[in-house]
Design a protein around this motif. Structure first.
Motif, PDB file in Angstrom:
ATOM      1  N   THR A 177      35.587  50.633  40.440  1.00  0.00           N
ATOM      2  CA  THR A 177      35.825  50.061  41.769  1.00  0.00           C
ATOM      3  C   THR A 177      34.540  49.422  42.295  1.00  0.00           C
ATOM      4  OG1 THR A 177      35.253  52.131  42.887  1.00  0.00           O
ATOM      5  CG2 THR A 177      37.585  51.789  42.323  1.00  0.00           C
ATOM      6  N   LEU A 178      34.730  48.510  43.247  1.00  0.00           N
ATOM      7  CA  LEU A 178      33.589  47.866  43.898  1.00  0.00           C
ATOM      8  C   LEU A 178      33.955  47.634  45.361  1.00  0.00           C
ATOM      9  CD1 LEU A 178      30.775  46.538  43.722  1.00  0.00           C
ATOM     10  CD2 LEU A 178      31.939  44.397  43.117  1.00  0.00           C
ATOM     11  N   ALA A 179      33.120  48.158  46.264  1.00  0.00           N
ATOM     12  CA  ALA A 179      33.335  47.958  47.699  1.00  0.00           C
ATOM     13  C   ALA A 179      32.669  46.656  48.132  1.00  0.00           C
ATOM     14  CB  ALA A 179      32.756  49.129  48.487  1.00  0.00           C
ATOM     15  N   VAL A 180      33.271  46.009  49.122  1.00  0.00           N
ATOM     16  CA  VAL A 180      32.680  44.816  49.707  1.00  0.00           C
ATOM     17  C   VAL A 180      31.533  45.273  50.601  1.00  0.00           C
ATOM     18  CG1 VAL A 180      33.133  42.789  51.144  1.00  0.00           C
ATOM     19  CG2 VAL A 180      34.928  43.668  49.627  1.00  0.00           C
ATOM     20  N   GLY A 181      30.358  44.690  50.429  1.00  0.00           N
ATOM     21  CA  GLY A 181      29.180  45.131  51.161  1.00  0.00           C
ATOM     22  C   GLY A 181      29.337  45.057  52.661  1.00  0.00           C
ATOM     23  N   ILE A 182      29.922  43.967  53.160  1.00  0.00           N
ATOM     24  CA  ILE A 182      30.055  43.807  54.615  1.00  0.00           C
ATOM     25  C   ILE A 182      31.322  44.438  55.157  1.00  0.00           C
ATOM     26  CG2 ILE A 182      28.645  41.715  54.663  1.00  0.00           C
ATOM     27  CD1 ILE A 182      31.389  40.182  55.015  1.00  0.00           C
ATOM     28  N   LEU A 183      32.238  44.837  54.268  1.00  0.00           N
ATOM     29  CA  LEU A 183      33.495  45.478  54.667  1.00  0.00           C
ATOM     30  C   LEU A 183      33.717  46.691  53.765  1.00  0.00           C
ATOM     31  CD1 LEU A 183      35.643  42.219  54.890  1.00  0.00           C
ATOM     32  CD2 LEU A 183      34.898  43.597  56.841  1.00  0.00           C
ATOM     33  N   PRO A 184      32.948  47.759  53.956  1.00  0.00           N
ATOM     34  CA  PRO A 184      33.007  48.880  53.014  1.00  0.00           C
ATOM     35  C   PRO A 184      34.371  49.544  52.907  1.00  0.00           C
ATOM     36  CG  PRO A 184      31.624  49.394  54.922  1.00  0.00           C
ATOM     37  CD  PRO A 184      31.979  47.957  55.026  1.00  0.00           C
ATOM     38  N   GLU A 185      35.243  49.293  53.895  1.00  0.00           N
ATOM     39  CA  GLU A 185      36.597  49.858  53.792  1.00  0.00           C
ATOM     40  C   GLU A 185      37.445  49.122  52.760  1.00  0.00           C
ATOM     41  OE1 GLU A 185      36.866  47.098  57.477  1.00  0.00           O
ATOM     42  OE2 GLU A 185      35.332  48.050  56.260  1.00  0.00           O
ATOM     43  N   VAL A 186      36.984  47.947  52.316  1.00  0.00           N
ATOM     44  CA  VAL A 186      37.694  47.182  51.286  1.00  0.00           C
ATOM     45  C   VAL A 186      37.066  47.510  49.935  1.00  0.00           C
ATOM     46  CG1 VAL A 186      38.315  44.891  50.446  1.00  0.00           C
ATOM     47  CG2 VAL A 186      38.192  45.321  52.917  1.00  0.00           C
ATOM     48  N   VAL A 187      37.860  48.149  49.082  1.00  0.00           N
ATOM     49  CA  VAL A 187      37.389  48.556  47.761  1.00  0.00           C
ATOM     50  C   VAL A 187      38.334  47.951  46.729  1.00  0.00           C
ATOM     51  CG1 VAL A 187      36.923  50.494  46.221  1.00  0.00           C
ATOM     52  CG2 VAL A 187      36.444  50.699  48.680  1.00  0.00           C
ATOM     53  N   ILE A 188      37.770  47.168  45.814  1.00  0.00           N
ATOM     54  CA  ILE A 188      38.577  46.541  44.770  1.00  0.00           C
ATOM     55  C   ILE A 188      38.609  47.464  43.558  1.00  0.00           C
ATOM     56  CG2 ILE A 188      38.895  44.513  43.304  1.00  0.00           C
ATOM     57  CD1 ILE A 188      39.140  44.030  46.394  1.00  0.00           C
ATOM     58  N   ASP A 189      39.825  47.808  43.135  1.00  0.00           N
ATOM     59  CA  ASP A 189      40.040  48.623  41.934  1.00  0.00           C
ATOM     60  C   ASP A 189      40.259  47.647  40.784  1.00  0.00           C
ATOM     61  OD1 ASP A 189      41.167  50.060  39.822  1.00  0.00           O
ATOM     62  OD2 ASP A 189      42.195  51.455  41.151  1.00  0.00           O
ATOM     63  N   TRP A 190      39.226  47.440  39.973  1.00  0.00           N
ATOM     64  CA  TRP A 190      39.301  46.422  38.927  1.00  0.00           C
ATOM     65  C   TRP A 190      40.323  46.768  37.861  1.00  0.00           C
ATOM     66  CZ3 TRP A 190      37.900  42.029  40.491  1.00  0.00           C
ATOM     67  CH2 TRP A 190      36.796  41.861  41.323  1.00  0.00           C
ATOM     68  N   GLU A 191      40.506  48.044  37.554  1.00  0.00           N
ATOM     69  CA  GLU A 191      41.499  48.402  36.530  1.00  0.00           C
ATOM     70  C   GLU A 191      42.890  47.994  36.992  1.00  0.00           C
ATOM     71  OE1 GLU A 191      41.099  52.401  35.105  1.00  0.00           O
ATOM     72  OE2 GLU A 191      38.940  52.145  34.788  1.00  0.00           O
ATOM     73  N   ARG A 192      43.192  48.210  38.249  1.00  0.00           N
ATOM     74  CA  ARG A 192      44.483  47.794  38.784  1.00  0.00           C
ATOM     75  C   ARG A 192      44.584  46.262  38.818  1.00  0.00           C
ATOM     76  NH1 ARG A 192      45.655  49.885  44.556  1.00  0.00           N
ATOM     77  NH2 ARG A 192      45.419  51.827  43.464  1.00  0.00           N
ATOM     78  N   ALA A 193      43.504  45.607  39.257  1.00  0.00           N
ATOM     79  CA  ALA A 193      43.525  44.152  39.357  1.00  0.00           C
ATOM     80  C   ALA A 193      43.710  43.479  38.012  1.00  0.00           C
ATOM     81  CB  ALA A 193      42.234  43.664  40.011  1.00  0.00           C
ATOM     82  N   LEU A 194      43.206  44.114  36.952  1.00  0.00           N
ATOM     83  CA  LEU A 194      43.244  43.485  35.639  1.00  0.00           C
ATOM     84  C   LEU A 194      44.336  44.035  34.723  1.00  0.00           C
ATOM     85  CD1 LEU A 194      39.388  43.491  35.004  1.00  0.00           C
ATOM     86  CD2 LEU A 194      40.799  41.538  35.669  1.00  0.00           C
ATOM     87  N   GLN A 195      45.201  44.923  35.242  1.00  0.00           N
ATOM     88  CA  GLN A 195      46.152  45.589  34.370  1.00  0.00           C
ATOM     89  C   GLN A 195      47.146  44.636  33.699  1.00  0.00           C
ATOM     90  OE1 GLN A 195      48.255  48.514  36.630  1.00  0.00           O
ATOM     91  NE2 GLN A 195      49.149  47.034  38.030  1.00  0.00           N
ATOM     92  N   ASN A 196      47.443  43.506  34.343  1.00  0.00           N
ATOM     93  CA  ASN A 196      48.388  42.558  33.754  1.00  0.00           C
ATOM     94  C   ASN A 196      47.709  41.362  33.099  1.00  0.00           C
ATOM     95  OD1 ASN A 196      50.725  43.968  34.598  1.00  0.00           O
ATOM     96  ND2 ASN A 196      50.426  43.187  36.663  1.00  0.00           N
ATOM     97  N   VAL A 197      46.388  41.414  33.033  1.00  0.00           N
ATOM     98  CA  VAL A 197      45.634  40.293  32.471  1.00  0.00           C
ATOM     99  C   VAL A 197      45.396  40.583  30.996  1.00  0.00           C
ATOM    100  CG1 VAL A 197      43.488  39.008  32.564  1.00  0.00           C
ATOM    101  CG2 VAL A 197      44.561  39.797  34.680  1.00  0.00           C
ATOM    102  N   GLY A 198      45.935  39.709  30.144  1.00  0.00           N
ATOM    103  CA  GLY A 198      45.799  39.933  28.703  1.00  0.00           C
ATOM    104  C   GLY A 198      44.911  38.939  28.032  1.00  0.00           C
TER     105      GLY A 198
END
Length: 198
Positions: A177-198
């Motif tokens: 995961t990676l949180a947005v520096g200026i919006l720490p409540e926003v956390v991107i879960d890369w495994e979820r984001a990339l699960q359908n990317v082949g």
């Protein structure tokens, strides 16, 4: 190879609004750049996944996310909309100052901008748009590299002892995961984001 120019004339937002919708352009300092054709599926999958996570995290909060096509007008001062010479359509923006939002999009710098790189736009996003976003005061700029599976993050300096602008970028793998520096409540879960990317 850069993006194709519409022509060699100086243009404003008034010109931009008069052009047909079948070809999209971005204006940067009066120069009209033809936007790339429809992005590849991987671009759309990643963008959609990031947007879902951002929208969910910001639901009910003052900051608002938007995805392209969404006009971001970047005036030099208080000129009329028709005279603005810079209009871009980032892949994703978050705007926290609602007074910047109107029916046509956003007037003024968004707080956070995300661009998903593709071979046809990488140089434009990495060089021209990075300089533009730094100049206008975008607080955080992410460049997501789907092929290399990394994200490059630029943040504005907050230290008055340094010149204003982006500091040295941080580069992260698209893992965990990676949180947005200026919006720490926003956390991107890369495994979820990339699960359908082949």
């Amino acid at each position: 190879m850069g993006l194709a120019l519409r022509d060699t004339h100086f243009h404003t937002y008034a010109d931009y609004l008069s052009w047909p919708d079948d070809v999209r352009y971005e204006l940067i300092d009066g120069i009209a750049f033809a936007m790339a054709p429809a992005p590849l599926r991987v671009h759309q999958e990643i963008l959609g996944a990031i947007y879902r996570e951002v929208a969910n995290a910001l639901d009910g909060k003052p900051c608002r996310p938007f995805i392209a096509p969404f006009d971001v007008r970047l005036p030099h001062g208080d000129e009329a909309d028709s005279a603005i010479d810079t209009v871009v359509q980032p892949d994703l923006v978050v705007v926290c100052d609602r007074s910047k939002l109107d029916e046509r999009g956003c007037r003024g710098a968004p707080d956070w901008v995300v661009e998903i790189l593709s071979p046809s736009t990488a140089g434009h996003d990495l060089i021209i748009k990075r300089r533009l976003y730094e100049r206008v005061g975008v607080r955080e700029y992410w460049l997501v590299h789907p092929v290399d599976r990394v994200v490059t993050v630029y943040r504005l300096h907050h230290d008055r002892s340094q010149p204003s602008g982006f500091g040295a970028p941080d580069i992260y793998e698209l893992k965990e995961t990676l949180a947005v520096g200026i919006l720490p409540e926003v956390v991107i879960d890369w495994e979820r984001a990339l699960q359908n990317v082949g």
